[in-house]
Design a protein around this motif. Structure first.
Motif, short mmCIF file in Angstrom:
data_model
loop_
_atom_site.label_atom_id
_atom_site.label_comp_id
_atom_site.label_asym_id
_atom_site.label_seq_id
_atom_site.Cartn_x
_atom_site.Cartn_y
_atom_site.Cartn_z
N VAL C 96 0.85 -1.20 0.00
CA VAL C 96 0.00 0.00 0.00
C VAL C 96 0.88 1.25 0.00
O VAL C 96 1.90 1.28 0.69
CB VAL C 96 -0.97 -0.01 1.20
N ILE C 97 0.52 2.23 -0.83
CA ILE C 97 1.31 3.47 -0.91
C ILE C 97 0.46 4.63 -0.43
O ILE C 97 -0.62 4.90 -0.94
CB ILE C 97 1.76 3.75 -2.36
N MET C 98 1.00 5.33 0.59
CA MET C 98 0.36 6.52 1.13
C MET C 98 1.22 7.71 0.73
O MET C 98 2.43 7.70 0.96
CB MET C 98 0.29 6.43 2.66
N GLY C 99 0.58 8.72 0.14
CA GLY C 99 1.36 9.88 -0.30
C GLY C 99 0.62 11.16 -0.03
O GLY C 99 -0.61 11.18 0.07
N GLY C 100 1.37 12.25 0.06
CA GLY C 100 0.75 13.55 0.25
C GLY C 100 1.67 14.50 0.98
O GLY C 100 2.82 14.15 1.29
N MET C 299 4.90 14.06 -0.57
CA MET C 299 4.96 14.57 -1.94
C MET C 299 4.29 15.94 -1.93
O MET C 299 3.30 16.14 -1.21
CB MET C 299 4.21 13.62 -2.87
N HIS C 300 4.83 16.87 -2.68
CA HIS C 300 4.31 18.25 -2.64
C HIS C 300 4.47 18.83 -4.03
O HIS C 300 5.45 18.56 -4.72
CB HIS C 300 5.13 19.06 -1.61
N THR C 301 3.50 19.63 -4.45
CA THR C 301 3.59 20.23 -5.78
C THR C 301 4.57 21.40 -5.81
O THR C 301 5.10 21.73 -6.86
CB THR C 301 2.20 20.75 -6.20
N ASP C 302 4.85 21.97 -4.66
CA ASP C 302 5.76 23.11 -4.61
C ASP C 302 6.59 23.03 -3.33
O ASP C 302 6.44 23.87 -2.43
CB ASP C 302 4.94 24.42 -4.65
N PRO C 303 7.46 22.04 -3.28
CA PRO C 303 8.17 21.81 -2.01
C PRO C 303 8.99 23.01 -1.55
O PRO C 303 9.17 23.21 -0.35
CB PRO C 303 9.07 20.61 -2.29
N VAL C 312 11.93 20.00 2.18
CA VAL C 312 13.28 19.49 1.92
C VAL C 312 13.29 17.97 1.78
O VAL C 312 14.22 17.39 1.22
CB VAL C 312 14.23 19.99 3.03
N GLN C 313 12.26 17.31 2.27
CA GLN C 313 12.20 15.85 2.16
C GLN C 313 11.04 15.39 1.28
O GLN C 313 10.81 14.18 1.16
CB GLN C 313 12.12 15.20 3.54
N SER C 314 10.30 16.35 0.67
CA SER C 314 9.15 15.97 -0.16
C SER C 314 9.59 15.70 -1.59
O SER C 314 10.39 16.44 -2.16
CB SER C 314 8.12 17.12 -0.18
N LEU C 315 9.01 14.65 -2.18
CA LEU C 315 9.24 14.39 -3.59
C LEU C 315 8.42 15.35 -4.44
O LEU C 315 7.33 15.79 -4.04
CB LEU C 315 8.83 12.95 -3.94
N PHE C 316 8.91 15.63 -5.63
CA PHE C 316 8.11 16.30 -6.65
C PHE C 316 7.15 15.25 -7.23
O PHE C 316 7.46 14.04 -7.22
CB PHE C 316 9.01 16.86 -7.75
N PRO C 317 6.01 15.70 -7.77
CA PRO C 317 5.02 14.72 -8.28
C PRO C 317 5.61 13.75 -9.30
O PRO C 317 5.26 12.56 -9.28
CB PRO C 317 3.95 15.61 -8.91
N ASP C 318 6.48 14.21 -10.19
CA ASP C 318 7.00 13.28 -11.20
C ASP C 318 7.96 12.26 -10.58
O ASP C 318 8.04 11.12 -11.03
CB ASP C 318 7.66 14.04 -12.35
#
Lengths: 353, 353, 353, 353
Positions: C96-100, C299-303, C312-318
């Motif tokens: 299971v993948i939880m993201g946000g 994950m964040h659209t504008d980290p 600083v630890q959030s992935l970009f959506p891609d």
């Protein structure tokens, strides 16, 4: 030693484990519990038996009941070890103070510092001739010449000397010049070095590895004792923890713990144990209050310009002298003898030229 | 490098600090903040300048901006180092598997294990001839004879060999017999050993000290590189933490971190890193998924009766072979090449007798 | 449970210890060893007996053989717990993948991120409405309104939601809006909170305290289970060690260890576990390779402009989408099911408005 | 605050970072180094600026030069805080001794212990009414009734009282009965609790989280101070390290470090800090020698039968009295006042019924 089985283990498997134990010449004593079976081992097993049993199928855990060290243990040597070096007694109710620079830099420097250590009431002059450096581009020490400078300064001012030895090959030359050999924190488990130190009689100050447990520390001391050298002092010098404000976390509980588990003298190093000059004095006092048999303290006449960069933790001479005055008052409260004005022991006078 | 002053510091004191900096042949750049003054240092300073400045009155902290290691840093060597040993390439997009027993026990044992490592798809045979033991009463290894047995087994089955070297004096004899020399966790800061290894060209697998930071680890590698030996691999093998269920805590973040900071290959040791057989397989896969350039794994034909007691963490041969099959499928997902059926490289055939 | 006596203990003292044990309604089984006597305890003792016995004179140590937790233990519940939430199954062979984002910032932000999580193949939307902050002057979250925004985004895009609950009073309101309640690392031993969570049936993701042992972690889970809520997931999120380059040291061995000791699903948090964006991807893959039942990833659209500073630890959506593509290939190698294109479960469609 | 850029960063990127800094209303001061550019920030930045900047592309690191806490810092409050409670002064050159059982068990028990604490020279009675327990099946305390028993015992014998408060809802009832409220190690970052304690004036003894840095500890104190309650004492009670022989590692360096960074009184807890009765006495003395403003010590009339199992670390009454006698001699050597025979302060007599 106790073997604990996994919950599901069969009777045949238990019988096989018992057979392995009895093959080792000791007796097995089986207790069946609700979940698990416990097999007690009675008798003197070979040191590798625990490791062997832990590998067997059906074994969940092997717990050593007796300690893995013997010569270092107070169980087998209830009285305190007191090491007598030219009349200076280390261990028991004596408090010994070792002071000096991180590194010997010149004959004049070490002579002047020796004079100040003696005047303040110290008994041992410390100083490094070879320096272990964590980066390849740092100052590496002055070598054998430094040993000679330190010995001369010690003899002139009536101080014993202590210096660090880093490899087995240097043990003999260091022992020729110094009264006590120090094993640094990174060498606590340098077994070749420990074995070599076991073959001589020169007293050894063994520093605790900065990530070593008490058990590992006492096993390292056991290496030297087992080799035939009974003159070992243990030195707490700080451990690595998550806290980085201090260079290390000086673990003062180690003092009463080690004195409980072992008969060897325990020395504290508040200089390396904190890495900050302003903490040396309170932690030196705390060490003595916790029962330390001695202290090893960095002191420098010009810490701002020390060659090793350890000046940041070195006391100025007047701080060192003031601290020893306070320790003179503190020592008797915890049953220790320390006298900054004490005449040097007679043996010392003979030896001193 | 940046010097941060204490809040109360006077203008004269700042001027004195600046004078000390400029005396060292670099430029000082003063920024006065609300509370504190910050002095930036521009230019190539001597490695000891930071330590010197930290000792000065009025200085609260000195922060190094550039890293203390250069040769090990990716900043100065952007491409991956790939070490070619008889046609086996370590580093870059290759996955190398090293397998074998903790200790060489007999010629027959090491020959049989070598056969199994090769059959499973491994490229390197591991085995210890001299064992560092934390207690003085444990098995200490079979010595030089073991080196010969391992070399013969490697040559016969077409495997490179790796063995641990513990003191500078043994470097030459070990290098004569083995293709890769391993530095153990307790020797990561044995500077005499590192310096000696810098004088040869035999590849070195340097294990991380179990309480060493990434920075200390890379500085240890720098010692070897600075001596002239560019063939260094870094090995994560677990660090000491508060958790005692596992022997160590295998720090897999070390793999991408070290690969980011350095160009050297990074190998993972899930056997010592966990100390438990049932964890070796998942942590081996996790290591490869994290990007490891290779694995070093203990495998034994009869782990219940291994002489070192490390059988508890050794895989059985079928587990080892099954793991390598899985890694073959996993490797391409993370951009690595690994083929359990690959023909041995030509250079190997020449070399193999 | 086993009681180990001190070496010197008398027969009378042993008899007194045995009397205390039998008074507690269990059986004592005495084994006299060479140095020490070992007393095994057979039967189901009260949980406080160990502590009581440890206090007695003549007792050196008390070792618990059985585990202190029961409901969380695999010994008493051999099959994996699988938690079914609106058709999404967590545990067993599901991944299971939880993201946000770290924090919900606005309705538009969370809606857009939900869309991206769903498109990438994730099943759960994470987001904090209340933030615990280590300093009193930091952003504290948007509160209940944030819970509503997140629920709406989840329902719209067909995602479950997870949010952190920090005090017992907020449990009901959070459970009303979110599908899974998260207990943060600093609250792992907030026993009032754990007790309250035991009284509801909403699934709980319990994060490991950053300095908690596996045993303490499973005892914390036991609190919730003992209260009557069987829906508990364990989450490894990094522990505090001496290494400060990473925010925490992600302890991936925890995954197979916890899965061995317990039947509960184990989730990994590579975002908080490393604190650095460039490490999230390799450590996410490593977590799955080690056997994790799921991941929770920031994950964040504008980290660069996240309000909490955790960008600083959030992935970009891609990056997030690319990672899930790789996990789809990796999952089957370790026996897990994960499909980024999977149709949403039927129960989901009903529930979604 | 200082921003350090990555080596490769372009001039445009630097200009963008500078723009972001100036947008926050502070001044940027750019220093170009050999490898990296350093941007100093001058002025009072918002607390979240550092986190924001760390997220930006091209930024390698952000280093805070000023401390994140202000009210707790000695920089802004150079004199020692002395808290006066009914005439008992805590802080400065006073030594305060708090003694009593881990948990209140009955009116008779706490009355007898209060009598003994007073007779020995202590000033504060400790005792828990609610117990946080790491396992769900342990003794949880006697509740509000225990608070009343303790208050009565304190009033009768002329002792202040201290008790632990675990949730915001219990703050008022605890403050009604006790003179000092204790925040336990697991609650050091329970921000709701800290905020609530900031709204009252009852003195708070804040225990260091067992894995918290000095910086985190002082930030937790800042929470209470920022809320408006200036009466905060810091308590060192041991940290978690790799050593498991002691329950925790009592970090005595924390005493001088915290006293240097902050003006708040620092209390030491050698009972929880060691978890072993035989270590309490030496570590209590060491704490005072290191400069502690007070001690909190467990003492029990019948430790073998204490209900919490913490008897293993409780002193017997005669040990407690003997220790205080020694502390009376030790205190003046480190500039502290402590008198076991001192008449109770007048305010006390008025208050006592």
């Amino acid at each position: 030693m106790i073997v604990i089985t996994q919950p599901s283990v069969t009777d045949e498997r238990i019988a096989e484990i018992v057979a392995q134990i009895e093959q080792a010449g000791v007796t097995a004593h089986v207790s069946r519990g609700t979940d698990r079976t416990v097999i007690g081992i009675i008798g003197q097993a070979a040191p590798t038996l625990a490791e062997h049993l832990r590998q067997l199928k059906g074994v969940e855990n092997v717990i050593k009941i007796s300690k893995s060290y013997k010569l270092a243990s107070r169980d087998f040597h209830p009285e305190d070890t007191v090491i007598d070096i030219k009349g200076v007694r280390i261990g028991g109710d004596n408090l010994v103070i070792m002071g000096g620079p991180c590194a010997v830099e010149s004959a004049a420097q070490i002579d002047e510092i020796a004079r100040l250590v003696k005047a303040a009431g110290g008994q041992v002059l410390r100083g490094g001739a070879f320096k272990p450096r964590t980066g390849p581009y740092s100052f590496q020490g002055v070598g054998v010449e430094g040993l000679q400078m330190m010995r001369e300064a010690g003899e002139k001012h009536g101080l014993l000397t202590i210096t660090e030895v880093m490899t087995p090959e240097y043990v003999d030359i260091c022992a020729e010049h110094a009264d006590i050999l120090q094993v640094g924190t990174r060498n606590m488990q340098n077994f070749d070095l420990l074995r070599k130190l076991g073959t001589i009689q020169t007293p050894v100050l063994l520093k605790r590895g900065f990530s070593s447990t008490y058990d590992e520390f006492l096993n390292a001391a056991e290496y030297i004792l087992a080799g035939g050298n009974p003159n070992v002092m243990l030195c707490e010098r700080g451990i690595r923890t998550f806290e980085t404000y201090t260079r290390n976390t000086l673990d003062l509980s180690a003092i009463p713990v080690l004195q409980g588990l072992s008969h060897l003298p325990v020395i504290s190093d508040p200089s390396h144990g904190t890495g900050r000059r302003e903490l040396v004095e309170p932690m030196a006092k705390a060490s003595v209050a916790a029962g330390a048999n001695g202290l090893i303290i960095e002191m420098h006449t010009d810490p701002d310009n020390s060659m090793t960069g350890d000046g940041v933790q070195s006391l100025f001479p007047d701080q060192f002298a003031g601290l020893l005055k306070d320790l003179e008052r503190l020592a008797p409260i915890v049953g220790k003898k320390f006298d900054t004005k004490k005449e040097q022991p007679e043996a010392f006078a003979v030896w001193q030229r």
